[in-house]
Design a protein around this motif. Structure first.
Motif, PDB file in Angstrom:
ATOM      1  N   THR A   1       0.832  -1.202   0.000  1.00  0.00           N
ATOM      2  CA  THR A   1       0.000   0.000   0.000  1.00  0.00           C
ATOM      3  C   THR A   1       0.869   1.256   0.000  1.00  0.00           C
ATOM      4  O   THR A   1       0.577   2.242  -0.694  1.00  0.00           O
ATOM      5  N   MET A   2       1.965   1.231   0.760  1.00  0.00           N
ATOM      6  CA  MET A   2       2.865   2.385   0.808  1.00  0.00           C
ATOM      7  C   MET A   2       3.487   2.633  -0.570  1.00  0.00           C
ATOM      8  O   MET A   2       3.572   3.775  -1.041  1.00  0.00           O
ATOM      9  N   VAL A   3       3.923   1.553  -1.235  1.00  0.00           N
ATOM     10  CA  VAL A   3       4.506   1.706  -2.573  1.00  0.00           C
ATOM     11  C   VAL A   3       3.465   2.254  -3.549  1.00  0.00           C
ATOM     12  O   VAL A   3       3.747   3.158  -4.342  1.00  0.00           O
ATOM     13  N   ALA A   4       2.242   1.712  -3.471  1.00  0.00           N
ATOM     14  CA  ALA A   4       1.184   2.195  -4.348  1.00  0.00           C
ATOM     15  C   ALA A   4       0.879   3.663  -4.083  1.00  0.00           C
ATOM     16  O   ALA A   4       0.628   4.440  -5.016  1.00  0.00           O
ATOM     17  N   LEU A   5       0.906   4.073  -2.804  1.00  0.00           N
ATOM     18  CA  LEU A   5       0.660   5.482  -2.469  1.00  0.00           C
ATOM     19  C   LEU A   5       1.779   6.365  -3.021  1.00  0.00           C
ATOM     20  O   LEU A   5       1.527   7.447  -3.575  1.00  0.00           O
ATOM     21  N   GLY A   6       3.026   5.914  -2.901  1.00  0.00           N
ATOM     22  CA  GLY A   6       4.141   6.688  -3.458  1.00  0.00           C
ATOM     23  C   GLY A   6       3.993   6.880  -4.949  1.00  0.00           C
ATOM     24  O   GLY A   6       4.202   7.976  -5.482  1.00  0.00           O
ATOM     25  N   ARG A   7       3.565   5.789  -5.632  1.00  0.00           N
ATOM     26  CA  ARG A   7       3.374   5.903  -7.072  1.00  0.00           C
ATOM     27  C   ARG A   7       2.223   6.845  -7.389  1.00  0.00           C
ATOM     28  O   ARG A   7       2.285   7.627  -8.356  1.00  0.00           O
ATOM     29  N   ALA A   8       1.148   6.789  -6.604  1.00  0.00           N
ATOM     30  CA  ALA A   8       0.015   7.691  -6.837  1.00  0.00           C
ATOM     31  C   ALA A   8       0.439   9.146  -6.659  1.00  0.00           C
ATOM     32  O   ALA A   8       0.020  10.031  -7.410  1.00  0.00           O
ATOM     33  N   TYR A   9       1.261   9.406  -5.639  1.00  0.00           N
ATOM     34  CA  TYR A   9       1.779  10.770  -5.449  1.00  0.00           C
ATOM     35  C   TYR A   9       2.610  11.195  -6.664  1.00  0.00           C
ATOM     36  O   TYR A   9       2.535  12.351  -7.120  1.00  0.00           O
ATOM     37  N   LEU A  10       3.438  10.267  -7.173  1.00  0.00           N
ATOM     38  CA  LEU A  10       4.238  10.588  -8.362  1.00  0.00           C
ATOM     39  C   LEU A  10       3.337  10.964  -9.533  1.00  0.00           C
ATOM     40  O   LEU A  10       3.563  11.976 -10.204  1.00  0.00           O
ATOM     41  N   ASP A  11       2.300  10.140  -9.765  1.00  0.00           N
ATOM     42  CA  ASP A  11       1.387  10.403 -10.878  1.00  0.00           C
ATOM     43  C   ASP A  11       0.682  11.743 -10.723  1.00  0.00           C
ATOM     44  O   ASP A  11       0.358  12.412 -11.708  1.00  0.00           O
ATOM     45  N   ALA A  12       0.454  12.153  -9.463  1.00  0.00           N
ATOM     46  CA  ALA A  12      -0.246  13.408  -9.184  1.00  0.00           C
ATOM     47  C   ALA A  12       0.698  14.608  -9.134  1.00  0.00           C
ATOM     48  O   ALA A  12       0.254  15.738  -8.912  1.00  0.00           O
ATOM     49  N   GLY A  13       1.994  14.377  -9.311  1.00  0.00           N
ATOM     50  CA  GLY A  13       2.969  15.465  -9.251  1.00  0.00           C
ATOM     51  C   GLY A  13       3.301  15.913  -7.845  1.00  0.00           C
ATOM     52  O   GLY A  13       3.899  16.977  -7.652  1.00  0.00           O
ATOM     53  N   ARG A  14       2.965  15.108  -6.853  1.00  0.00           N
ATOM     54  CA  ARG A  14       3.260  15.445  -5.453  1.00  0.00           C
ATOM     55  C   ARG A  14       4.593  14.786  -5.082  1.00  0.00           C
ATOM     56  O   ARG A  14       4.660  13.791  -4.356  1.00  0.00           O
ATOM     57  N   TYR A  15       5.680  15.358  -5.576  1.00  0.00           N
ATOM     58  CA  TYR A  15       6.974  14.702  -5.495  1.00  0.00           C
ATOM     59  C   TYR A  15       7.540  14.671  -4.081  1.00  0.00           C
ATOM     60  O   TYR A  15       8.195  13.696  -3.691  1.00  0.00           O
ATOM     61  N   ASP A  16       7.315  15.727  -3.313  1.00  0.00           N
ATOM     62  CA  ASP A  16       7.777  15.701  -1.919  1.00  0.00           C
ATOM     63  C   ASP A  16       7.090  14.586  -1.149  1.00  0.00           C
ATOM     64  O   ASP A  16       7.740  13.852  -0.377  1.00  0.00           O
ATOM     65  N   ASP A  17       5.769  14.453  -1.340  1.00  0.00           N
ATOM     66  CA  ASP A  17       5.036  13.392  -0.647  1.00  0.00           C
ATOM     67  C   ASP A  17       5.498  12.018  -1.114  1.00  0.00           C
ATOM     68  O   ASP A  17       5.654  11.084  -0.312  1.00  0.00           O
TER      69      ASP A  17
END
Length: 502
Positions: free
Chosen positions: A46-62
């Motif tokens: 879930t953490m990896v999936a959340l990191g990828r979702a942040y990447l897709d959303a342009g939330r790079y710091d998150d």
């Protein structure tokens, strides 16, 4: 090669991206993953999936924070290292991204995408030796693992780019030939082979590759331009022009035709400047956004001594590309010819502030000349000193430096500057001014010698006769001085009248 997640890494170098699985049709919702993580804290997938979702959303710091959290729990997690590298790069932390991709290659040395991304990051930071080594490792792994050609292609292109940046175009051409053998001959690879062979001093070997490109697409501007340049280099200008004509006949695309006409005009400007100007007008009409056509047309009008038409052409180029230093220099030169020295100075300074090399030298020269015409001699001297520093073989820069220094009675600068101008271009104007400088520092024999040369070359030069009279008078040769002043007066130079004895 199996993986649950690959993503694309675009670093702006023009040679591709890391391959990967196709992204889901709909990107995961970070809020839903955050909620799931609250109910299942520490769940790595879930953490990896959340990191990828942040990447897709342009939330790079998150994204970076989440991937670091994953690594704190499982430092061997490939996806977290890879995702962290992406997040850091995209947020502008190149050093951090390099570290992460280096970690990927250390922890997972058989992963193609780790080596490829490390190579691209090295290239983006200008570390071309390390980039080349990483690209080579990526290619070796990819070949061993029988990756698809479209996956390996950007690695080959990246290696060729690194080799070319390292001043090894011959090696780059060989790399690209290997790529063409393995993945088929596409236009980009064929053209790059030719370009690198040409850079390596093998233009004749480049020709067959260019014809392969043109047989696929006769309107390939880069290929036909390079082919024309090669023929010109072999002294075959007419053949170069015929190749351009073949491409012009084969395409109706206005932008392509405009570029081809521009190239043809550049080849013709020394042979038939009138025809070249007509071609430039046609090119600029076909594609008004092609600033180079407007610029070259302006330059042709300047050479023809028509600053009004030159100015209009440069203004059109400026409207398309207002930051191009060459255009700013063109505007400055046109205004200088029109004797609008304030505008000439303004555009020349803008060009000098945004350019380097020969263009900067041109800008400084026009700025210095304009400052001189405006009576700002100290400023002119400073600008022209910078100009001759950049372009020590420019006779006109030394001449104007000498004039500015002379106006300031800085003869220690004026005399050597004018001597250098005469050495580079022994024109009557340069010699006349050097003679005047010699008079000012009481080097009368030198003044007499140089001014005698001027009146022999240009017997109608009244000012030269006048100054020669002063040199002869100072040397005690009064009768010769009288004849020189008489010649100046006969040519209409009134200051000589009071010096002639009755």
């Amino acid at each position: 090669m199996k993986s649950t997640w690959f993503t694309f890494l675009l670093l702006g170098l023009g040679f591709g991206a890391v391959f990967g699985q196709a992204p889901p049709a709909q990107a995961p919702d970070p809020a839903a993953l955050e909620a799931r993580l609250k109910s299942q804290p520490g769940d790595l997938p879930t953490m990896v999936a959340l990191g990828r979702a942040y990447l897709d959303a342009g939330r790079y710091d998150d994204a970076a924070r989440v991937f670091e959290d994953v690594l704190a729990l499982d430092y061997q997690n490939f996806q977290a290292h890879f995702g962290l590298g992406l997040a850091l790069y995209r947020k502008g932390d190149l050093r951090g991204a390099l570290f992460e991709f280096d970690q990927v290659t250390r922890l997972f040395p058989d992963r193609f995408e780790g080596w490829y991304n490390l190579a691209v990051a090295y290239a983006d930071s200008g570390r071309w030796d390390e980039a080349a080594a990483a690209f080579q490792r990526a290619i070796a792994l990819g070949e061993e693992q029988k990756l698809a050609p479209d996956v390996l292609r950007p690695a080959y292109l990246g290696l060729a780019t690194a080799q070319r940046k390292l001043g090894k175009p011959d090696q780059a051409a060989q790399t690209l030939m290997m790529a063409a053998e393995k993945m088929g001959e596409d236009e980009e690879i064929l053209y790059l082979i030719a370009e690198n062979l040409s850079l390596a001093g093998k233009p004749k070997e480049a020709i067959p590759y260019l014809y392969k490109v043109l047989n696929k697409d006769r309107g390939n501007v880069a290929a036909v331009n390079l082919l024309a340049d090669i023929f010109v280099g072999q002294g075959l200008v007419d053949r170069a022009l015929r190749e351009l004509d073949r491409s012009l006949e084969a395409t109706q695309d206005p932008a392509i035709r405009a570029n081809l006409l521009l190239k043809k005009a550049m080849l013709l400007k020394a042979i038939d400047p009138e025809k070249a100007a007509k071609l430039l007008e046609e090119a600029s009409a076909l594609d008004p956004r092609l600033w180079q056509a407007h610029y070259d047309l302006g330059s042709s009008w300047l050479r023809a001594g028509d600053p009004d038409r030159a100015l209009r052409a440069f203004q059109k180029a400026y409207s398309v590309n207002p930051t191009e230093p060459k255009i700013l220099v063109g505007l400055a030169a046109a205004y200088f010819q029109k004797q609008d020295y304030k505008q000439a100075y303004r555009y020349a300074q803008l060009a000098a502030d945004s350019s380097e090399g020969a263009v900067k030298a041109d800008a400084l020269l026009i700025a210095g000349k304009s400052a001189y015409r405006l009576g700002r001699y100290a400023e002119a001297r400073a600008l022209l000193l910078r100009a001759v520093d950049l372009a020590p073989d420019r006779a006109d820069a030394w001449l104007w430096l000498g004039l500015a220094a002379y106006a300031l009675q800085d003869f220690d600068t004026a005399v050597p500057a004018l001597e250098r101008a005469v050495q580079l271009d022994p024109s009557p104007v340069a010699k006349l001014n050097l003679g005047a400088a010699y008079l000012a520092v009481k080097r009368f024999s030198d003044a007499e010698q140089i001014l005698t040369q001027v009146v022999l070359e240009d017997p109608e030069n009244a000012e030269a006769w006048y100054n020669l009279g002063w040199a002869l008078n100072a040397l005690g040769r009064e009768s010769e001085a009288q004849r020189a002043w008489k010649a100046a007066l006969d040519l209409g130079y009134e200051p000589a009248r009071s010096l002639i004895k009755k």
